[in-house]
Design an enzyme around this catalytic site. Structure first.
Site, PDB file in Angstrom:
ATOM      1  CD  GLU A  32      -3.125  -1.153   2.019  1.00  0.00           C
ATOM      2  OE1 GLU A  32      -3.117  -0.300   2.907  1.00  0.00           O
ATOM      3  OE2 GLU A  32      -4.026  -1.992   1.874  1.00  0.00           O
TER       4      GLU A  32
ATOM      5  CG  HIS B 289     -15.977  -6.124   6.458  1.00  0.00           C
ATOM      6  ND1 HIS B 289     -15.616  -5.371   7.541  1.00  0.00           N
ATOM      7  CD2 HIS B 289     -14.877  -6.180   5.663  1.00  0.00           C
ATOM      8  CE1 HIS B 289     -14.362  -4.974   7.406  1.00  0.00           C
ATOM      9  NE2 HIS B 289     -13.880  -5.452   6.289  1.00  0.00           N
ATOM     10  CG  HIS B 290     -15.582 -12.666   7.174  1.00  0.00           C
ATOM     11  ND1 HIS B 290     -15.608 -13.901   6.555  1.00  0.00           N
ATOM     12  CD2 HIS B 290     -16.791 -12.521   7.780  1.00  0.00           C
ATOM     13  CE1 HIS B 290     -16.789 -14.476   6.781  1.00  0.00           C
ATOM     14  NE2 HIS B 290     -17.524 -13.655   7.502  1.00  0.00           N
ATOM     15  CD  GLU B 291      -9.569  -6.216   8.994  1.00  0.00           C
ATOM     16  OE1 GLU B 291      -9.813  -5.588   7.950  1.00  0.00           O
ATOM     17  OE2 GLU B 291      -8.506  -6.834   9.181  1.00  0.00           O
TER      18      GLU B 291
ATOM     19  CG  HIS C 184      -9.783  -4.860   0.795  1.00  0.00           C
ATOM     20  ND1 HIS C 184      -9.925  -3.496   0.701  1.00  0.00           N
ATOM     21  CD2 HIS C 184     -10.562  -5.389  -0.174  1.00  0.00           C
ATOM     22  CE1 HIS C 184     -10.780  -3.210  -0.274  1.00  0.00           C
ATOM     23  NE2 HIS C 184     -11.188  -4.344  -0.815  1.00  0.00           N
ATOM     24  CD  GLU C 185      -6.395  -4.430   4.326  1.00  0.00           C
ATOM     25  OE1 GLU C 185      -7.090  -5.431   4.523  1.00  0.00           O
ATOM     26  OE2 GLU C 185      -6.884  -3.293   4.219  1.00  0.00           O
TER      27      GLU C 185
ATOM     28  CD  GLU D 173      -7.021  -2.174   0.111  1.00  0.00           C
ATOM     29  OE1 GLU D 173      -7.370  -1.029   0.378  1.00  0.00           O
ATOM     30  OE2 GLU D 173      -6.654  -2.991   0.974  1.00  0.00           O
TER      31      GLU D 173
ATOM     32  CD  GLU E  57      -7.814   1.584   2.723  1.00  0.00           C
ATOM     33  OE1 GLU E  57      -8.872   1.170   3.215  1.00  0.00           O
ATOM     34  OE2 GLU E  57      -6.756   0.949   2.769  1.00  0.00           O
TER      35      GLU E  57
END
Lengths: 719, 719
Positions: free
Chosen positions: B180, B421-423, B491-492, B510, B516
């Site tokens: 990122e 959403h699964h953070e 993401h990440e 992502e 963001e």
């Protein structure tokens, strides 16, 4: 409601009557044990460092010793403390374990709770809770949730145990990954000279660089005091080893690091495990201590009816006797779980084949065993070890010659269970990924117990068998197994700390050098006189006794089990476990049916226990009453020296008639000569009887006692 | 059978006709691309080191460069090789992706398979497989199963990319945990002076100590050659970074280590990912390349009917605009999954509350969106970040003000899905433990897609986002999700390498600096002219475009999205993804309904794509035809400089009538002045039309083209 919970509640009313709480702000405070023999003094140093000291019958046991936690990301909790509150309580309650050495356990202690505050850089408080029992001291650090203390990472715990002299110590080297070393007996001051020799090869070992030993650490002072240091309720925290200062005789906590060197991730409200010091001037008191169990939490399982003591045999020892059979099925040396194993060439020695397993099932059924363990049933054994391989086993795919359904059906038709085997090869994430599927598979086929194995280097790579992450893993498995009503017997896991009270389906562990090492160089004859004072302080051991054919040269090679046959019988009493194996090959038991009768008879769960005589490294003699039966069993063992055991039968109910069957070494037997020579005699005993019994070098004695009718006593001599 | 599989089979007959295999034992061998522009020479050095070199139109692209693998536990595979076999093939086939930039993809290459043998210390062979396409080269190492090569641990891969000069390079620093970073454009020789400045703060970053950059690495030579280095099919292997030698312009592979410093655990038969070098003298060819997809395996999923392109909105951007709302529900700063959150004090700003989510559902339904992402719906957000906490989320327990069933029912009643959403907070073992339960929960309530997040330091501690273990984890999740018919947007995670061909439910990632960051300091206006040449080479990006209210000072603070409004529209075409978000707040779209129409209209899955003009760091203009519809969309963007885009409509079918709606920056608009000033005009276009369109600094152009009846053309001017 579990029996444990029930008993806790039943005794709570009595409990509150004994409470006496008061508050004081002095910086030093003393509590004594209920019997007044032990006295513990808490004190702050001038720098505000917490310390404790312990005396037994006015003799110092632990000199003033510091306590504290060094942290990484927040200020350390080592000094600058003041006492802001203290509370004292007395608890006296009785509870009933699901299984155990006695039906009812008394939990009786005086407690001191010290609240400490650091004002710099930000106000923060922690508690130290001391519980002083008649048999020793337990204390722990407690970290309440508070504005200035939410998360912290432990760099090291600095709990000292300042000993009073150069004690005799029974030790194995500190190691983050194995507790399967052989014991060394020496003075503390001799450890530096002996430590390299003591570091024998064990798989996946990771000896600690600094001078350290493992717990439970058993010591004896020159004036005859026995001291045992260990921990209780090891949950969400790394296992503690003990740094050794061989000059000042100071031990101190050494926690197991994780993959990046940290020693614990803490979120308040939380606490450390209990640090335990069991003390007595009688060695038998050490073995009789229930302090570690008392410091563990009652179980939260609502139903424990499915947790059962288990006596079992297994397709296991044949893997250790030279070349007889193998875990692996094929001749391949590189296999994947996606391979079609039916296409591989069988190696012709696969132990877990249908015919062989049926033979074991038949033998178990004929002789009253509950279960048959089968190792090597599932694909992957060809290259399971030494490659740090992740997808090494799937726990659900049998080898082509192992018919899961047919064998379970066959066993069940004979009243026998198969016992599952999950060797993880320490590929722990792989195991966790497959756990639900594996337990579902067990439920489907009717397995109710699993032997787990953690041989090799851990995955997640860099983690250690004794680290916080793995400590949590073992509990995760026990908890998940409970949801499937499965009992767990873990091998190569962190050594136990009494958690079988909280997780009673975690019925036994290995976590020490067990019988398998008799086939890999042999165990010293004093090994099993030390284990009850060390490894077994934490909980039951699946030692896998019962080897009758101790001279293994009959299979080729020159291996030898270093005991007499009778000593193997005695282990069923001296090595407490609600899970006991008869580890030898069925054909060896068939050759000694009279001696085998003791193994068939002996209980594995008990109403009561009497430690009759004991000296670590020398001998142990224990009597126990079978749970719910008027049967008593006695086991006595010695080290490499012969001796005469004294068994006092005053534990028997008065005024009744009993017959004792005494299994004894022959006069010319010893661990390395005539180990299979023994005598068996039946005599009348009562509560006034006393037996003086010769035990051969490396030998033992085993006695079963049953209440009989007068008729049955006819023709029997009185002892 | 998937469409992918079907097409593969359909074309196999043609394929075999092109095969021409022969064997030779020479130590050097040359292959050319089908169009003869590229030429690759494989050669062994005198020491038996494998090398390759690559030319484009007879100009060197990669000078002679060594290849090999250094290992830890077996002899390295670096030198002492001889060629024992070579094989050449030609493949020309066409296949159909489940979703993509074009309906049919041609896979056309000449292949050289070199079998290399090392005789010392034990005979051992490996293969290197080269595939030379018209658009570039792919090669990989293959390790066949053999007696002397079963398991090995990689110390480092030593693949060189010897460049011909001091190229311009668009780079971010090598880092094991994040991709990122913002891009830097410089000469290779300038990297050492710029690297510290380029190492801006990103969560959980772990920049590589040695001079290195990430892939996809985009370069341009002084004489106008475009070179892109990346990898394809990253499976069971760590991600590759590139060491940079800024003097000799030599790049070399730098694999991501695990917790103990190892770089890959290999069991034969296995192989490395493909190392890819896309080359052309036209920048547009780089963007049009399908080489990386072609080097990935067809999917093995039998049913792909449930995998669908998705346009969505979400309770998301409001978390980034100052203080508007929060993921967390309560005022607590220390929570556990066992806590009763109904007892906590609400912070009054919780975004994922029933009323707010219903508002988003209504807006989605009114405007034809497929789904509404809701972040912050589940307990644990109060202290989810920065504590390296393991049990941070459970993925099944909603906050008290989020009614899972009612909200899903409401959404479904309006033809809209909620998006899960699964953070994970990078607590990956925790996620894996709960995955089945989490996916079962999704199935129960009718969620069909999940956005996963990997913010923070990985647990297992010491592992890295880009390491072999995590690489396998992402695929594990995709595979398990497929069993539940769930699409995954990670993401990440590690940057993509074309695996969405093999795992088409892994629909987007992502894995780069996305929208963001506009709310956290802003993105440079050239950022999105670089991403298609870097990050997007590996696969679709969930860039989350569509911010209309670019001046965020209206929410407080001084943040600004550094684009015009129209550039945000253009992103839907220039940033390929079958999953596209309209990221702004509904109320902002309601203020610009005419511009919003483009987002409502634009397709996210395509029959064909024409890259019209492109220069990395400067501009990108792409036209695409909507999948299965006679609709075309064009997007053009520029960097901080205004320019005139040229759009050629020759992709339109001849002899038909079309109306184009042109969304253009106003003359006085720019990324930092009047970004919301735009014009919309409708004109007649046909296949001969050409549009010259002004684009403002930091601006863009968006065009939709639809086939219409003659009546509908009335009154419209011709372009």
């Amino acid at each position: 409601m579990s029996t444990d919970q029930f008993r806790q509640k039943a005794h709570r009313i009595a409990l509150f009557l004994f409470f006496c709480a008061f508050t004081t702000l002095v910086n030093a405070q003393v509590i004594t044990s209920p019997d007044k023999n032990l006295s513990m003094k808490f004190e702050l140093t001038a720098k505000g460092e917490p310390t404790y000291q312990l005396t037994f019958k006015k003799k110092p046991v632990i000199k003033q010793s510091k306590m504290g936690i060094a942290t990484q990301d927040v200020p350390s909790m080592l000094e600058g403390f003041k006492v802001v509150d203290t509370k004292q309580n007395t608890v006296d309650e009785t509870w009933e374990p699901v299984m155990g050495e006695q039906k009812m356990i008394r939990n009786h202690y005086n407690e001191l709770l010290v609240t400490l505050e650091q004002s710099e850089p930000k106000a923060r408080h922690i508690n130290i809770r001391f519980r002083l029992f008649n048999d020793g001291l337990g204390f722990r650090y407690e970290f309440p949730q508070q504005e200035n203390l939410n998360y912290f990472v432990i760099e090291e715990e600095h709990t000292e145990f300042n000993l009073t002299g150069d004690h005799k110590i029974f030790w194995i080297r500190g190691d983050y990954n194995t507790n399967e070393y052989a014991y060394t007996t020496s003075k503390i001051s001799q450890i530096p000279n002996l430590i390299e020799k003591a570091t024998i090869d064990v798989h996946a070992q990771n000896p600690i660089d600094t001078l350290s030993v493992q717990t439970p650490s058993m010591m004896k002072t020159d004036d005859g005091l026995y001291i045992n240091i260990h921990e209780a309720a090891l949950v969400n925290y790394p296992a503690m080893h003990l740094n050794v200062d061989p000059v000042n005789f100071r031990m101190s906590s050494h926690l197991t690091p994780d993959a990046v060197g940290n020693k614990g991730y803490m979120q308040t409200e939380t606490q450390s495990p209990w640090r335990t010091i069991v003390v007595s001037d009688k060695a038998t008191d050490i073995l009789a201590s229930r302090l570690i169990l008392n410091l563990n939490e009652p179980t939260k399982y609502e139903d424990v009816s499915w947790i059962k003591p288990t006596k079992y045999i297994g397709v296991w020892w044949e893997y250790f006797v030279n070349g007889k059979s193998s875990w692996a099925y094929s001749t391949e040396t590189n296999v994947k779980l996606t391979d079609d194993f039916t296409k591989f060439t069988p190696n012709g020695r696969h132990g877990a084949n249908n015919e062989n397993v049926r033979r074991y099932i038949d033998f178990a059924a004929e002789n009253g065993f509950d279960a048959v363990l089968v190792e090597g049933w599932n694909i992957g054994w060809e290259d399971w070890f030494g490659n740090w391989k992740e997808n090494v086993f799937d726990f659900v795919t049998p080898y082509p010659d192992f018919d899961v359904k047919a064998l379970n059906d066959y066993a069940h038709s004979k009243g026998v269970k198969l016992m599952m085997h999950h060797e993880t090869s320490s590929s722990v994430v792989n195991y966790e990924r497959r756990l639900d599927e594996a337990f579902t598979f067990m439920n489907k086929y009717g397995y109710d117990a699993v032997k787990t194995g953690y041989v090799g280097k851990i995955i997640p790579r860099g983690e250690q068998h004794d680290g916080q992450w793995m400590v949590n893993h073992y509990i995760y498995v026990a908890n998940k197994a409970a949801k499937y009503k499965i009992m767990v017997n873990s091998h190569e896991a962190v050594r136990p700390t009494g958690l079988h009270r909280t997780y009673p389906n975690w019925i036994a562990q290995e976590s020490a050098r067990g019988t398998e090492f008799e086939a890999m160089g042999g165990l010293a004859p004093d090994h099993t006189t030390i284990l009850p004072f060390t490894r077994l302080m934490g909980g039951p051991m699946d030692y896998t006794p019962g080897i009758f054919q101790t001279d293994m040269s009959i299979y080729g090679g020159n291996q030898r089990v270093n005991t007499t046959l009778v000593k193997q019988l005695a282990y069923y009493v001296t090595m407490y476990s609600p899970l006991q194996m008869a580890a030898d090959l069925p054909e060896n038991y068939e050759r000694f049916p009279d001696a085998f009768q003791f193994i068939k008879d002996v209980a594995v769960d008990w109403d009561n226990t009497w430690v009759q005589e004991a000296e670590p490294g020398d001998y142990v003699t224990i009597a126990r009453k079978a749970k719910g039966k008027n049967e008593w069993y006695v086991g006595g063992i010695t080290d490499e020296n012969s001796r005469t055991a004294t068994i006092n039968f005053k534990f028997l109910p008065k005024g009744k008639n009993f017959v004792a069957t005494i299994y004894a070494d022959a006069k010319d037997a010893s661990w390395n000569k005539n180990p299979q020579k023994y005598t068996i005699r039946k005599v009348r005993v009562d509560s006034k009887s006393k037996l003086k019994q010769y035990i051969a070098p490396g030998g033992g004695v085993a006695v079963s006692v049953k209440e009989v009718s007068k008729d049955e006593l006819k023709g029997l001599k009185k002892l």
